[in-house]
Write a protein that holds these residues in place. Structure first.
Motif, short mmCIF file in Angstrom:
data_model
loop_
_atom_site.label_atom_id
_atom_site.label_comp_id
_atom_site.label_asym_id
_atom_site.label_seq_id
_atom_site.Cartn_x
_atom_site.Cartn_y
_atom_site.Cartn_z
N GLY A 117 0.79 -1.23 0.00
CA GLY A 117 0.00 0.00 0.00
C GLY A 117 0.82 1.27 0.00
O GLY A 117 0.29 2.33 -0.29
N GLY A 118 2.09 1.20 0.33
CA GLY A 118 2.92 2.41 0.31
C GLY A 118 3.32 2.77 -1.11
O GLY A 118 3.11 2.02 -2.05
N VAL A 119 3.89 3.95 -1.26
CA VAL A 119 4.29 4.43 -2.58
C VAL A 119 5.81 4.31 -2.71
O VAL A 119 6.55 4.78 -1.85
CB VAL A 119 3.86 5.91 -2.78
CG1 VAL A 119 4.34 6.43 -4.12
CG2 VAL A 119 2.35 6.04 -2.68
N LEU A 120 6.24 3.68 -3.77
CA LEU A 120 7.68 3.54 -4.03
C LEU A 120 8.24 4.83 -4.64
O LEU A 120 9.32 5.27 -4.29
CB LEU A 120 7.93 2.36 -4.97
CG LEU A 120 9.37 2.04 -5.31
CD1 LEU A 120 10.15 1.67 -4.06
CD2 LEU A 120 9.44 0.92 -6.32
N THR A 121 7.51 5.43 -5.56
CA THR A 121 7.99 6.61 -6.27
C THR A 121 6.95 7.72 -6.20
O THR A 121 5.79 7.50 -6.53
CB THR A 121 8.24 6.28 -7.76
OG1 THR A 121 9.00 5.08 -7.84
CG2 THR A 121 8.99 7.39 -8.45
N GLU A 122 7.37 8.90 -5.78
CA GLU A 122 6.47 10.06 -5.77
C GLU A 122 6.10 10.41 -7.21
O GLU A 122 6.91 10.27 -8.12
CB GLU A 122 7.16 11.25 -5.10
CG GLU A 122 7.47 11.03 -3.63
CD GLU A 122 6.24 10.86 -2.76
OE1 GLU A 122 5.22 11.53 -3.02
OE2 GLU A 122 6.30 10.03 -1.85
N ASP A 123 4.88 10.91 -7.39
CA ASP A 123 4.43 11.32 -8.71
C ASP A 123 5.26 12.49 -9.24
O ASP A 123 5.64 13.38 -8.48
CB ASP A 123 2.96 11.76 -8.66
CG ASP A 123 2.02 10.61 -8.33
OD1 ASP A 123 2.47 9.46 -8.27
OD2 ASP A 123 0.82 10.89 -8.13
N PHE A 124 5.56 12.47 -10.53
CA PHE A 124 6.24 13.59 -11.16
C PHE A 124 6.12 13.46 -12.68
O PHE A 124 5.78 12.41 -13.21
CB PHE A 124 7.71 13.72 -10.75
CG PHE A 124 8.61 12.69 -11.38
CD1 PHE A 124 8.80 11.46 -10.79
CD2 PHE A 124 9.26 12.94 -12.58
CE1 PHE A 124 9.61 10.51 -11.37
CE2 PHE A 124 10.07 12.00 -13.17
CZ PHE A 124 10.24 10.78 -12.55
N THR A 125 6.46 14.55 -13.36
CA THR A 125 6.44 14.57 -14.82
C THR A 125 7.63 15.37 -15.32
O THR A 125 7.95 16.43 -14.77
CB THR A 125 5.14 15.21 -15.36
OG1 THR A 125 4.04 14.41 -14.94
CG2 THR A 125 5.15 15.29 -16.88
#
Length: 176
Positions: A117-125
């Motif tokens: 459930g955790g996030v490995l990579t923060e969102d970005f573009t």
């Protein structure tokens, strides 16, 4: 017949052997030690690998290659090529999109399962990887200093690609 000087013959053989080793080391292949956790689980801290310096003289880097390059901090980094020149890179909810197409990253599956459930990579573009540059990331996305921090990498800074772990002996393998 003239008797050959044994010492002279041994000296010539030694000089030739050292010369061949130097050419191989400085122009073809070189060893590198993985320093840190940024490429886990693919590579472990202390793994010793062989860097192929010739490959990128003959052909350009390919997406998902593991490369070694000169970083701005006067160190050599080992990371995975994610974006090639002209690519748009987007990460949303741990899904990589390149040019708006979803990409499979099987080398991250183990880490994603561990997170539960955790996030490995923060969102970005990144709208576009500049010409002559690469966007690189470590496989351990939470603890990797990569193009998200240091920016894209000029292709001229790439030493070569690496895929052969030769030490420790029980861990000898080819990295996908």
């Amino acid at each position: 017949m003239k008797k050959k000087n044994v010492w002279w013959e041994w000296t010539k053989a030694l000089v030739i052997a050292i010369s061949i080793a130097a050419v191989i080391r400085f122009f073809l292949f070189t060893p590198i030690v993985v320093d840190g956790l940024s490429m886990m689980p693919t590579l472990q801290n202390g793994d010793r690998m062989v860097v192929n310096k010739v490959n990128y003289k003959l052909s350009p880097p390919e997406r998902f290659d593991v490369i070694v390059f000169h970083a701005p901090e006067q160190r050599d980094y080992i990371k995975r090529v994610i974006g090639l020149p002209g690519d748009k890179i987007t990460l949303i909810d741990d899904q990589l999109y390149i040019n708006d197409e979803p990409m499979d990253e099987p080398y991250l599956d183990g880490y994603k399962e561990e997170l539960s459930g955790g996030v490995l990579t923060e969102d970005f573009t990144l709208e576009q990887v500049p010409d002559g540059e690469l966007f690189v990331m470590g496989d351990n996305r939470r603890y990797s200093k990569d193009s998200r921090d240091i920016g894209t990498v000029e292709i001229e800074e790439v030493i070569g690609n690496t895929s052969l772990v030769f030490w420790p002996l029980q861990e000898i393998r080819v990295v996908d």
